[in-house]
Each structure stands twice: as structure tokens, then as C-alpha cells.
Write an enzyme that holds these catalytic residues in place. Structure first.
Site, mmCIF file in Angstrom:
data_model
loop_
_atom_site.group_PDB
_atom_site.id
_atom_site.type_symbol
_atom_site.label_atom_id
_atom_site.label_comp_id
_atom_site.label_asym_id
_atom_site.label_seq_id
_atom_site.Cartn_x
_atom_site.Cartn_y
_atom_site.Cartn_z
ATOM 1 N N ASP A 69 0.740 -1.232 0.030
ATOM 2 C CA ASP A 69 -0.013 -0.003 0.187
ATOM 3 C C ASP A 69 0.878 1.293 0.032
ATOM 4 O O ASP A 69 2.251 0.972 0.127
ATOM 5 C CB ASP A 69 -1.029 -0.093 1.218
ATOM 6 C CG ASP A 69 -0.255 -0.368 2.539
ATOM 7 O OD1 ASP A 69 1.083 -0.591 2.483
ATOM 8 O OD2 ASP A 69 -1.030 -0.989 3.441
ATOM 9 N N ASN A 137 -7.370 -2.719 14.443
ATOM 10 C CA ASN A 137 -8.597 -2.876 13.935
ATOM 11 C C ASN A 137 -8.720 -4.385 12.952
ATOM 12 O O ASN A 137 -9.737 -4.467 12.457
ATOM 13 C CB ASN A 137 -9.255 -1.933 13.163
ATOM 14 C CG ASN A 137 -8.559 -1.498 11.800
ATOM 15 O OD1 ASN A 137 -7.708 -2.354 11.595
ATOM 16 N ND2 ASN A 137 -9.245 -0.493 11.381
ATOM 17 N N HIS A 139 -7.130 -4.756 10.191
ATOM 18 C CA HIS A 139 -6.784 -4.496 8.755
ATOM 19 C C HIS A 139 -5.378 -5.220 8.432
ATOM 20 O O HIS A 139 -4.609 -5.406 9.308
ATOM 21 C CB HIS A 139 -6.844 -3.232 8.499
ATOM 22 C CG HIS A 139 -5.636 -2.411 8.873
ATOM 23 N ND1 HIS A 139 -5.920 -1.122 9.207
ATOM 24 C CD2 HIS A 139 -4.396 -2.705 8.785
ATOM 25 C CE1 HIS A 139 -4.453 -0.489 9.559
ATOM 26 N NE2 HIS A 139 -3.590 -1.436 9.353
ATOM 27 N N GLU A 144 -9.543 -2.233 5.283
ATOM 28 C CA GLU A 144 -10.200 -1.782 6.505
ATOM 29 C C GLU A 144 -11.269 -2.344 6.711
ATOM 30 O O GLU A 144 -12.031 -3.053 5.744
ATOM 31 C CB GLU A 144 -10.574 -0.193 6.645
ATOM 32 C CG GLU A 144 -9.290 0.725 6.380
ATOM 33 C CD GLU A 144 -8.640 0.774 7.910
ATOM 34 O OE1 GLU A 144 -8.337 -0.220 8.486
ATOM 35 O OE2 GLU A 144 -7.992 1.831 7.925
#
Ligand code: F6R
Length: 486
Positions: A69, A137, A139, A144
Site C-alpha cells: 500500500d 482493527n 486490517h 479496513e
């Protein structure tokens, strides 16, 4: 499908375990294709790989990489851009050719077309290995919670929790880019092998949900449960909430590094102790950890009465040693069994009657793991005990050979170690000292402590350091073993 997790005492050992896997991948296929992460988690891994390149143990000259990313709208030279991160920490230091490196563009003219082309390039190259971090979280990449399991490379909005977590790298939360381009979950699943690294308490919940929760798009990393070749590599804190997952030890240079939390569980274990005190001296720390989650039998091969020189009769001396053994086994948490082998009195060869008795015991105990003194141990009683044990144990047991003060393993003649703390050493010493008659004669407690400390220092230098570089940190003491299938 249950995913396995390798759990190491600390991030340094975990990273070295992954560096060894990368090394093997490159040996097998010098032009291997990797998907790579950024963030704080892989920094130690990149530093180790740089060291390995400097030592010419590995080469990335033919390797091909794709990054997971990149933030949208950031300059490539911005200190927090993933371009800059990768070139500063890794690419710029491992001699990789820039034409073999792909990182999502931070400012593509046509985002959609760029994403399609990136996906196409990944597919054409074929990923051999994806290395991932995980967000608090859940990811992976910047996929996400809520991202479709069938997503390919795409533009994504960063969640509030990610912006907050990553604000530590920026001057303020406001400056964290709000969007990013990320490889999709389906893109990651294309990799032949996936390795996910996670360190620290903050990641424990995400790791737990990813590994032990029901796969759900709310926890993007949980998709990995459906991949057939995934390894989670964790430190102790990140693994702290796992209940169902099998925790395996990391290995470095083919040596497994056990700690109290990644040992076998639920097994029946037989420890052949030639003399009553050998178990405590050679493996007291490991045994007391094993005894917490396994059934451990201390099979005392001989009466050991010859080593008591108190002017008492034979019977009394045998009884004294049994008393000491029971007290020692109580400290360790094992169950002693006294075999009173005849070879101890009858001379220098193994005896059929001993084998019959030992076989009968094996049929009763049904051990899955068996400990014996190592092959080169020259002490006559150790040798005969080993022979009798090997002639009696069932096939398919896992055999753990241990070293004794009579015969330490030679270089690389072992493939497992148990690392332990001062507190665990105090317990080991207590167990050894329960053999009062022996410690009075010879300071086996001091010897055992010195061997375990010597082992840590020497192994750290010889095996867990990269040729003279700083060794990895382990706990202060090691006991060594050589594990094989019988
Ligand atoms: C970064 C990436 C992210 C990170 C994750 C954990 O390329 O893909 O998924 O791996 O945000 O970041 P750290 O390692 O900084 O905790």
C-alpha cells in the site's frame, strides 16, 4: 481450517525466524516474488535481512517485490511515504534493482486505471510470499473493516482507528493522509505463502479475532483462515489472548527455541533418568514447565545406591535415594517410577529382564514423547539406560535426547533449546538440591546452573548472532535437546 502460530519470546526472535524463512525462499527461488509491508512491525525483519545481505548469506539481486500500500496524495520523498520508508529501510540497502520494485503510486493520474494495472502486474508476476502486518482493527494492507473479501487493488478510505494509530508518525492526526491505495484481500490471497507478523499487547485482540473468530469482512485478516498456507508469527504479548490455536516455537538456524508458552500440550511424556537426579540436573526447568500441561513420568532406571557413601546398608541407601527423588519430583511436578534395573548390579551389558520390564511399563504409560541421554554420553549407567530405553520404547514416539554434565552436545548436535528465567532456575536448583546425598558429594546444582548459563552465552554467539553481529536476546538460561522421530 486451523491456522498455526509461531510464538516467540520477543520480536527479535520472531523476526529472525521470518528472516530464516525468507532466506530459504530465496535459496529455493532467487527470483522469488514478495508482497511487502511497511509500519513499525517489519523494521527488525528488514534490518536482519540487510545484515544477511551484507554478510552475503542472501541476495535480493533477482528478487521481485510489490508493496501492499501507499498513502494517497503524499510526496514520494515525504518522510512518511511508503516509498521513502522502503528505500530508506530496505531497498536502498539490499542492492535490489529498482525495476524489480513496485509500490503503489501516491499520485496516479487515473486512480482506477492505476489500480487495475497494479493488480494485473501482481497477477502476472505471481506472488510466492506475502509478508503482512496487522492493524489494531484487524486490517491487512489498508483493507479496513468492511472491505469485501473479493477486493482487488483499490482506493480506500483509512478508518478513524488507523488514522489515530498512524498519527504517531506524523506531527498531528490532521496530517495523516485520509486515503490510500492498497492491494485487495483477494490480491493477498493469491500468494502461495502468507506470513503475518504481530507484536505487542495492542495487537492481541486483532490477532485473536483473526485467528479464532469466525471469518468476517469486519475483521479483514480473518480471511487468512481460508488460505491453506498461512503462518502467524507473534511475540508473547500479541499471542496472549489465543486459546484454541496451536502455538509453535520459532526456529533459528534449524534450532527450535522453546519457552514455557510454546511447549507441547496434552501429551504423555516419559523421561528416562539413569540415576535419580539426572532428570533435575539435565532438564529440570523444561520438565517443570512441561508438567503444567502434560502428564510427565520420571522413569528412574537405577537405584543409584552406589553413590551414597554413608556407611548405611544397601536397602537404607536405596530408600534414601527414593525419598530424595520423590521430594525432587514433587518440586518439578512429575510422577516418579522406580525401575530398579538389574544392569546396575549385574555388570556391563543390558539385561533381557530389564527390557521386558521397561516394555511392560511403556505399554502401560503409552508415552508420546520420550527423553533419553544423548548418544555420545559415556557414563556406563547413562549408556545402559539409553540402550535399555531405546530397546523398549514404541515406534513413532518423539525422542528428545538431552545432554548431561558427562557429555555436552557438540556444535550443532542439537536442534532445540528451552530458554528460562532466574525464577525457573531457582526451581530447578531446588529440585536438584532435594537430592541432598548427591549435592553433598558433588555440587551438581552449581554445575547445572553454570552449564545452562554457558549454553545461553555460547549459543547466542555461535548460532543466534549473524557472524559476530549482536546476538539475539534470550532468557538467561538454556537447556539443550536433540529431537527426532523414533
Ligand atoms: C502497511 C500495512 C499495514 C500495517 C499495519 C500495522 O504496509 O499494510 O497493514 O501492517 O497497519 O502497522 P504497524 O506495524 O506499524 O503496527
Amino acid at each position: 481450517m486451523t491456522v498455526q502460530a509461531v510464538v516467540a519470546e520477543n520480536p527479535g526472535i520472531a523476526s529472525r525466524h521470518v528472516a530464516d524463512i525468507v532466506q530459504r525462499q530465496l535459496e529455493e527461488k532467487p527470483n522469488a516474488v514478495f508482497m511487502l509491508p511497511t509500519g513499525s512491525t517489519p523494521l527488525r525483519l528488514y534490518a536482519l535481512l540487510v545484515e544477511m545481505v551484507e554478510l552475503e548469506k542472501i541476495s535480493f539481486s533477482k528478487a521481485v517485490t510489490f508493496n501492499l500500500d501507499e498513502y494517497l496524495g503524499i510526496g514520494k520523498r515525504h518522510r512518511q511515504s511508503y516509498h521513502r520508508f522502503m528505500w530508506d529501510n530496505f531497498f536502498g540497502r539490499v542492492g535490489i534493482s529498482s525495476k524489480n520494485v513496485s509500490i503503489p503510486e501516491p499520485n496516479p493520474k487515473d486512480i482506477e486505471r492505476f489500480c487495475e494495472a497494479y493488480e494485473e502486474r501482481v497477477k502476472r508476476a505471481g506472488l510466492d510470499m506475502a509478508i503482512l502486518g496487522i492493524g489494531e482493527n484487524g486490517h491487512i494492507g489498508f483493507n479496513e473493516p468492511g472491505t469485501s473479501f473479493s477486493s482487488e487493488t483499490h482506493l480506500t478510505k483509512l478508518s478513524k482507528s488507523t488514522i489515530k494509530a498512524n498519527s504517531r508518525f506524523f506531527r498531528s492526526e490532521k496530517q495523516v493522509p485520509k486515503e490510500a491505495i492498497t492491494a485487495g484481500l483477494k490480491t493477498i490471497m493469491l500468494a502461495k505463502k502468507v506470513i503475518l507478523l504481530a507484536f505487542g499487547k495492542k495487537k492481541a485482540k486483532a490477532v485473536k479475532r483473526a485467528l479464532e473468530g469466525k471469518p468476517s469482512e469486519e475483521v479483514p485478516a480473518s480471511i487468512l483462515q481460508m488460505h491453506g498456507n498461512v503462518l502467524f508469527v507473534l511475540d508473547r504479548e500479541a499471542a496472549s489472548l489465543l486459546k484454541k490455536t496451536r502455538l509453535k516455537p520459532p526456529s533459528i538456524e534449524n534450532v527450535k527455541i522453546y519457552s514455557s508458552f510454546n511447549l507441547p500440550k496434552g501429551k504423555r511424556i516419559g523421561f528416562f533418568s539413569p540415576h535419580p537426579d539426572d532428570a533435575a540436573i539435565s532438564a529440570g526447568a523444561l520438565l517443570s514447565s512441561l508438567a503444567e500441561k502434560n502428564k510427565v513420568f520420571e522413569i528412574v532406571m537405577t537405584t543409584g545406591h552406589r553413590a551414597i557413601d554413608s556407611g548405611k546398608g544397601r536397602r537404607q541407601r536405596i530408600r534414601a535415594r527414593e525419598r530424595e527423588t520423590k521430594a525432587s519430583a514433587k518440586v518439578i511436578g512429575t510422577k516418579p517410577i522406580f525401575l530398579k534395573s538389574r544392569f546396575y548390579d549385574n555388570g556391563e551389558e543390558i539385561q533381557e529382564s530389564d527390557i521386558r520390564k521397561t516394555r511392560a511399563l511403556m505399554r502401560k504409560l503409552k508415552p508420546q514423547i520420550v527423553f533419553v541421554p544423548q548418544r555420545l554420553d559415556p557414563h556406563p549407567t547413562h549408556l545402559l539406560s539409553r540402550k535399555t530405553a531405546l530397546a523398549s520404547i514404541p515406534h513413532h514416539v518423539e525422542l528428545w535426547a538431552y545432554e548431561t554434565p558427562w557429555a555436552l552436545f557438540g556444535h550443532k548436535r542439537f536442534n532445540a533449546c528451552f530458554q528460562f528465567s532466574e525464577k525457573e532456575m531457582r526451581k530447578k536448583l531446588k529440585a536438584i538440591r532435594r537430592h541432598e546425598s548427591q549435592v553433598q558429594r558433588t555440587r551438581f546444582d552449581t554445575a547445572a546452573k553454570n552449564i545452562a548459563e554457558f549454553r545461553r552465552i555460547i549459543i547466542a554467539e555461535q548460532m543466534f548472532s549473524q557472524l559476530g553481529k549482536k546476538p539475539l536476546e534470550t532468557k538467561p538460561y538454556l537447556e539443550l535437546f536433540s529431537i527426532s522421530k523414533w
